[in-house]
Design an enzyme around this catalytic site. Structure first.
Site, mmCIF file in Angstrom:
data_model
loop_
_atom_site.group_PDB
_atom_site.id
_atom_site.type_symbol
_atom_site.label_atom_id
_atom_site.label_comp_id
_atom_site.label_asym_id
_atom_site.label_seq_id
_atom_site.Cartn_x
_atom_site.Cartn_y
_atom_site.Cartn_z
ATOM 1 C CD GLU A 1 38.028 36.642 39.604
ATOM 2 O OE1 GLU A 1 38.701 37.493 38.961
ATOM 3 O OE2 GLU A 1 36.848 36.323 39.278
ATOM 4 C CG HIS B 1 33.860 43.520 42.586
ATOM 5 N ND1 HIS B 1 34.899 42.743 43.050
ATOM 6 C CD2 HIS B 1 33.786 43.265 41.257
ATOM 7 C CE1 HIS B 1 35.424 42.050 42.052
ATOM 8 N NE2 HIS B 1 34.756 42.345 40.954
ATOM 9 C CG ASP C 1 32.616 39.756 39.720
ATOM 10 O OD1 ASP C 1 33.122 40.794 39.264
ATOM 11 O OD2 ASP C 1 33.201 38.654 39.682
#
Ligand code: ADE
Ligand code: ZN
Length: 347
Positions: free
Chosen positions: A208, A25, A286
């Site tokens: 999220e 990710h 991320d």
């Protein structure tokens, strides 16, 4: 005065930072460091609404996902040429390799670039050339996942998928990112159905900031194989049972959750509870240039805040290979190497 958890032992620090791991990710545009943003702005004669690297960095104080995305899309505006996409990607791969990442599945956001007139071919060629060089020179294998921006229409996503058809050999899958609340997965049923028909795997950001219902619909309506973030699943027992039972992985990004105010401090993060409930949970970065650290920093700060142990580190790293799209035989090789790494560190 709040009591700080003890600092990590040198042994655990070493085990974490040197163990082989996969990163699943990472938004490549989120790896664009301020220094490179300014260098590319100069090279491409793009003007930025910030006068220095330092003033750009001070803008990195986010209150939620949207406040981050506004700056993230502004940062990406300096990317114009194939070489820019190459430089950004190779810079990430060097940092990841130094963190023990041996395999990465990298997200990119084509609409951020095609909407500014940059051809999709330019984007993909730069990324692919960097991933090939990363494999050759850094020993880091990587694959690409093309994400659709969920704040845009399904028609725009479909146009992007159609434009990507000549480049399918370079893509392992599709993803869904950007502003979550108000843009549920079911907005993209047709485009994900077409992606499946084209032989692409699918993942989606869900839970999220958005509700557990978005995780259910990503699974049931988009048929995704992994959930990106997924931390809001902690509020839905039936969902937790399903994620555990079916070993549907969550690619969790602790520093992102902290910087985007999903949690006030990492001590509140549910990642250890998710792992202990039997879920396949991974640690990822991320948008590392914006959130204060790459993958090892995510591990180290999480381990310190939650007082986690060596066995948890090995478990997260094993999950990172299990959750990846590499072949089963390659996964087994990494599990064996991780066991060896644990033994070498007295575990
Ligand atoms: N794009 C880049 N980072 C993201 C995140 N954390 N959530 C959704 N979309 C993103
Ligand atoms: Zn993300």
């Amino acid at each position: 005065m709040s009591v700080q958890p003890p600092t990590l032992s040198p042994q655990l620090h070493d085990l974490i930072t040197t163990m082989p791991k996969a990163e699943l990710h990472i938004h490549i545009e989120g790896s664009l460091e301020p220094e490179l943003i300014f260098e590319l702005a100069k090279r491409n004669h793009v003007s930025l609404p910030f006068d220095s690297v330092a003033s750009l960095r001070t803008a990195y104080a986010f209150k939620d996902l949207q406040s981050f995305l506004d700056i993230y899309y502004a940062g990406a505006s300096v990317l114009l040429k194939e070489q820019d996409f190459y430089d950004m990607t190779y810079a990430y791969l060097k940092k990841a390799a130094a963190d023990g990442v041996v395999y990465a599945e990298i997200f990119f956001d084509p609409q951020t670039h095609t909407d500014r007139g940059v051809p999709l071919q330019t984007v993909i060629e730069g990324l692919v050339r960097a991933t090939k060089d990363g494999a050759r020179h850094l020993g880091l294998e990587s694959k690409l996942i093309m994400c659709f921006l969920r704040h845009l229409s399904q028609a725009s996503a479909m146009e992007t998928l159609n434009a990507a058809e000549p480049f399918l050999e370079h893509l392992v899958g599709v993803g869904l990112d950007s502003s979550e609340v108000g843009h549920p997965p079911e907005k993209f049923i047709d485009v994900f159905a077409k992606a499946h028909k084209l032989g692409l795997k699918a993942v989606a950001h869900a839970g999220e900031e958005g509700p557990p219902a978005y995780i259910w619909s990503a699974l049931d309506q988009l048929n995704v194989l992994r959930i990106d973030h997924g931390v809001q699943s902690i509020h839905d027992e039936a969902l937790l049972a399903r994620l555990a039972q079916e070993r549907i992985p969550l690619t969790v990004c602790p520093l992102s959750n902290l910087k985007l105010c999903v949690y006030e401090d990492l001590g509140q993060h549910p990642i250890k509870r998710l792992l202990d409930l039997g879920l396949c949970v991974t640690i990822n970065s991320d948008d590392p240039a914006y959130f204060g650290g790459y993958i090892n920093e995510n591990y180290l700060q999480t381990f310190q805040a939650l007082e986690l142990q060596a066995k948890d580190a090995i478990a997260f790293a094993k999950c990172s290979f299990e959750a990846s799209f590499m072949p089963a035989s390659q996964k087994n090789e990494w599990y064996a190497k991780l066991d060896q790494h644990a033994r070498l560190h007295g575990e």
